[in-house]
Design an enzyme around this catalytic site. Structure first.
Site, PDB file in Angstrom:
ATOM      1  N   GLY A  20       0.819  -1.217   0.000  1.00  0.00           N
ATOM      2  CA  GLY A  20       0.000   0.000   0.000  1.00  0.00           C
ATOM      3  C   GLY A  20       0.846   1.257   0.000  1.00  0.00           C
ATOM      4  N   HIS A  27      19.539   0.360 -11.608  1.00  0.00           N
ATOM      5  CA  HIS A  27      18.804   0.472 -12.875  1.00  0.00           C
ATOM      6  C   HIS A  27      17.635   1.450 -12.823  1.00  0.00           C
ATOM      7  CE1 HIS A  27      20.206  -3.595 -14.799  1.00  0.00           C
ATOM      8  NE2 HIS A  27      21.205  -2.835 -14.394  1.00  0.00           N
ATOM      9  N   ARG A  66       5.588  -6.723   8.227  1.00  0.00           N
ATOM     10  CA  ARG A  66       5.059  -8.037   8.593  1.00  0.00           C
ATOM     11  C   ARG A  66       5.607  -9.137   7.688  1.00  0.00           C
ATOM     12  NH1 ARG A  66      -0.993  -5.461   8.869  1.00  0.00           N
ATOM     13  NH2 ARG A  66      -0.786  -4.467  10.900  1.00  0.00           N
ATOM     14  N   HIS A  88      19.605   3.133 -18.862  1.00  0.00           N
ATOM     15  CA  HIS A  88      18.579   3.196 -17.807  1.00  0.00           C
ATOM     16  C   HIS A  88      18.015   4.606 -17.659  1.00  0.00           C
ATOM     17  CE1 HIS A  88      19.810  -0.825 -16.989  1.00  0.00           C
ATOM     18  NE2 HIS A  88      21.039  -0.433 -16.737  1.00  0.00           N
TER      19      HIS A  88
HETATM   20  C1  RB5 Z   1      -2.678  -2.132   7.674  1.00  0.00           C
HETATM   21  O1  RB5 Z   1      -3.395  -3.107   8.365  1.00  0.00           O
HETATM   22  C2  RB5 Z   1      -2.146  -2.704   6.361  1.00  0.00           C
HETATM   23  O2  RB5 Z   1      -3.195  -2.822   5.457  1.00  0.00           O
HETATM   24  C3  RB5 Z   1      -1.041  -1.815   5.821  1.00  0.00           C
HETATM   25  O3  RB5 Z   1      -0.026  -1.740   6.741  1.00  0.00           O
HETATM   26  C4  RB5 Z   1      -0.383  -2.302   4.539  1.00  0.00           C
HETATM   27  O4  RB5 Z   1       0.032  -3.623   4.635  1.00  0.00           O
HETATM   28  C5  RB5 Z   1      -1.118  -2.032   3.294  1.00  0.00           C
HETATM   29  O5  RB5 Z   1      -0.656  -2.330   2.177  1.00  0.00           O
END
Ligand code: RB5
Length: 153
Positions: A71, A99, A110, A134
């Site tokens: 995200g 590049h 995570r 490039h």
């Molecule tokens: C948050 O829960 C999570 O959606 C955000 O940290 C991320 O992984 C989004 O792409």
């Protein structure tokens, strides 16, 4: 060495602490744009904070972390002149600099362990853009920014 603007949402908060400690041990100048707790925030807000500062300082890189890195990298790449690379291995980090002249490194808090993340950051900071063919490709991306960002949806 470039100055680092670093930011994370709640999914990247813990890894950001580790990376800030790492930057301190490496004597790399950095500014921590938050968040400063594990409270839930919206990753586009953090991406904008960091990318706007990177765009004001040519001698800087951004580091952005969310849960997966997906995200926050999507959000970062909506900013002009930002080439954000989502990297979970050192080879990608190396090529993103060599590049793609990436100026923002994104990671998923995570997804990867802290030691791998430190190595990725170290590679990103120490590899130079190769230029040449490039550069021609990056110029085409800049042209895309001009045409796509100004075109009606
Ligand atoms: C948050 O829960 C999570 O959606 C955000 O940290 C991320 O992984 C989004 O792409």
């Amino acid at each position: 060495m470039k100055k680092i603007f670093i930011g994370a949402d709640h999914g990247g908060f813990e890894l950001k602490i580790e990376l800030c400690d790492y930057l301190t041990t490496q004597f790399v100048e950095f500014e921590d744009l938050g968040i400063y707790s594990s409270d839930s925030v919206d990753y586009p807000d953090i991406a904008s904070k960091v990318c706007n500062l990177v765009n004001k300082d040519n001698n800087s890189f951004g580091v952005l972390i969310c849960g997966t890195g997906v995200g926050i990298s999507i959000a970062a790449n909506k900013h002009r002149n930002i080439r954000a690379a989502l990297c979970h291995d050192t080879y990608t980090a190396k090529m993103a600099r060599a590049h793609n002249d990436a100026n923002v490194l994104c990671m998923g808090g995570r997804i990867i362990g802290k030691e791998v993340a430190k190595e990725i950051l170290s590679v990103f900071l120490n590899v130079d853009f190769e230029g040449g063919r490039h550069k021609r490709r990056l110029d085409k991306i800049t042209e895309l920014e001009k045409t796509e960002f100004n075109s009606p949806v």
